[in-house]
Write an enzyme that holds these catalytic residues in place. Structure first.
Site, PDB file in Angstrom:
ATOM      1  CG  ASP A   1      17.181   0.932 -11.133  1.00 58.89           C
ATOM      2  OD1 ASP A   1      17.768   0.160 -11.945  1.00 58.89           O
ATOM      3  OD2 ASP A   1      16.752   1.107  -9.908  1.00 58.89           O
TER       4      ASP A   1
ATOM      5  CG  ASN B   1      14.900  -0.680  -3.085  1.00 56.94           C
ATOM      6  OD1 ASN B   1      15.465  -0.733  -4.300  1.00 56.94           O
ATOM      7  ND2 ASN B   1      15.038   0.357  -2.328  1.00 56.94           N
ATOM      8  CG  HIS B   2      12.287   2.858  -4.509  1.00 56.92           C
ATOM      9  ND1 HIS B   2      11.932   3.193  -3.097  1.00 56.92           N
ATOM     10  CD2 HIS B   2      13.485   2.743  -4.598  1.00 56.92           C
ATOM     11  CE1 HIS B   2      13.107   3.925  -2.864  1.00 56.92           C
ATOM     12  NE2 HIS B   2      14.196   3.502  -3.639  1.00 56.92           N
TER      13      HIS B   2
ATOM     14  CG  HIS C   1      19.801   4.595  -9.502  1.00 55.81           C
ATOM     15  ND1 HIS C   1      18.728   5.482  -9.195  1.00 55.81           N
ATOM     16  CD2 HIS C   1      19.004   3.396  -9.505  1.00 55.81           C
ATOM     17  CE1 HIS C   1      17.724   5.025  -8.865  1.00 55.81           C
ATOM     18  NE2 HIS C   1      17.874   3.391  -8.855  1.00 55.81           N
TER      19      HIS C   1
ATOM     20  CG  HIS D   1      19.449  -0.872  -5.492  1.00 57.59           C
ATOM     21  ND1 HIS D   1      18.114  -0.396  -4.993  1.00 57.59           N
ATOM     22  CD2 HIS D   1      20.238  -0.975  -4.585  1.00 57.59           C
ATOM     23  CE1 HIS D   1      18.508   0.122  -3.722  1.00 57.59           C
ATOM     24  NE2 HIS D   1      19.713  -0.235  -3.427  1.00 57.59           N
TER      25      HIS D   1
END
Ligand SMILES: [Fe+2]
Ligand SMILES: [Fe+2]
Length: 270
Positions: free
Chosen positions: A8, A67-68, A180, A178
């Site tokens: 990410d 999800n973002h 991170h 996700h």
């Protein structure tokens, strides 16, 4: 085939470390294909056209999300015309965009990339295992694709590991995103699938998962929202994994990558 998977990318620090370090990584690792998760590229929330183009210009071949993916509403206007951006495959039917794509490298090799999202401690989506099964049987490794790369965007380590084992022998790599935070479990599973529970983020790690740390701490202390989350602004670490596959598309090695910023550095010895 040589595959570079990047976790990410969080805000400007994440984009800056890509601009600074990816040219060197491309020179040393000579990847045939680069996948990067871009769900946090725009100020920590979503992805815009301009930022996607900036990332593609660095040599990234495919941007996955999570999800973002739709935090920046403008993506709804271009994701259906942009083959190289994926959103999680297991969203309900009719949602814009797609969750898997078949790409061709400059050398003519076919790469299937699949973006899945977990359901444990996350929104209730369709079954990611059924989605994976559908894609893997429609485009089997060694027949429909020379490499299969799965971005498993999930919170629970168990769900990510289960997906790795579920795909073992049928995917070249299953790598989590996700959370991170890079995990220390990079391995080639018995059937030949390269696996790492989380690639880690490209973010400033003097933070709370890439965000400026004051507000997240306040939310834990007070159970109240104060200000909006902002990406932490210090130098970022580029986190990812490097995978090499054999002629069957199965992995022969996976090496974690951490370059720049504050995390202990890691680069494959070639
Ligand atoms: Fe993320
Ligand atoms: Fe996420």
């Amino acid at each position: 085939m040589r595959i570079l998977f990047i976790g990410d990318i969080v805000g400007r620090p994440g984009r800056d470390v890509i601009l600074a370090e990816l040219p060197r990584l491309r020179d040393s690792l000579k990847p045939d294909f680069i996948v990067a998760n871009g769900e946090n590229a725009a100020g920590g929330f979503g992805l815009t056209r301009v930022l996607a183009d900036e990332l593609f210009a660095t040599g990234i071949d495919c941007i996955t999300t999570g999800n973002h993916w739709a935090d920046q509403k403008e993506i709804l206007g271009f994701i259906d015309h942009e083959d190289r951006i994926l959103r999680p495959r297991n969203y309900p039917a009719g949602v814009p965009g797609k969750g898997a794509g078949l790409y061709e490298t400059r050398g003519g090799q076919r790469v299937l990339v699949m973006n899945l999202m977990g359901r444990v401690f996350m929104d209730a989506l369709d079954d990611p295992f059924a989605a994976a099964e559908a894609e893997l049987s429609a485009c089997p490794l060694g027949e429909g694709a020379d490499a299969v790369i799965v971005d498993m965007h999930a919170e629970a380590t168990s769900e990510k590991m289960a997906m790795g084992q579920f795909c073992d022998g049928r995917a070249s790599a299953v790598i989590g995103t996700h959370s991170h935070i890079p995990t220390a479990d990079a391995q080639v599973l018995p059937g030949g699938t390269a696996y790492q529970t989380d690639a880690g983020a490209c973010a400033d790690y003097d933070s709370v998962i890439g965000m400026e740390k004051y507000e997240p701490i306040q939310r834990f202390l007070k159970k109240m929202h104060g200000s909006r989350f902002q990406p932490a602004n210090g130098p970022a670490t580029l986190c990812g994994a490097f995978v090499v596959t054999d002629p069957r598309g199965l992995a022969t090695r996976i090496d974690p990558i951490r370059v720049g910023g504050r995390l202990k550095q890691a680069l494959p010895e070639l």
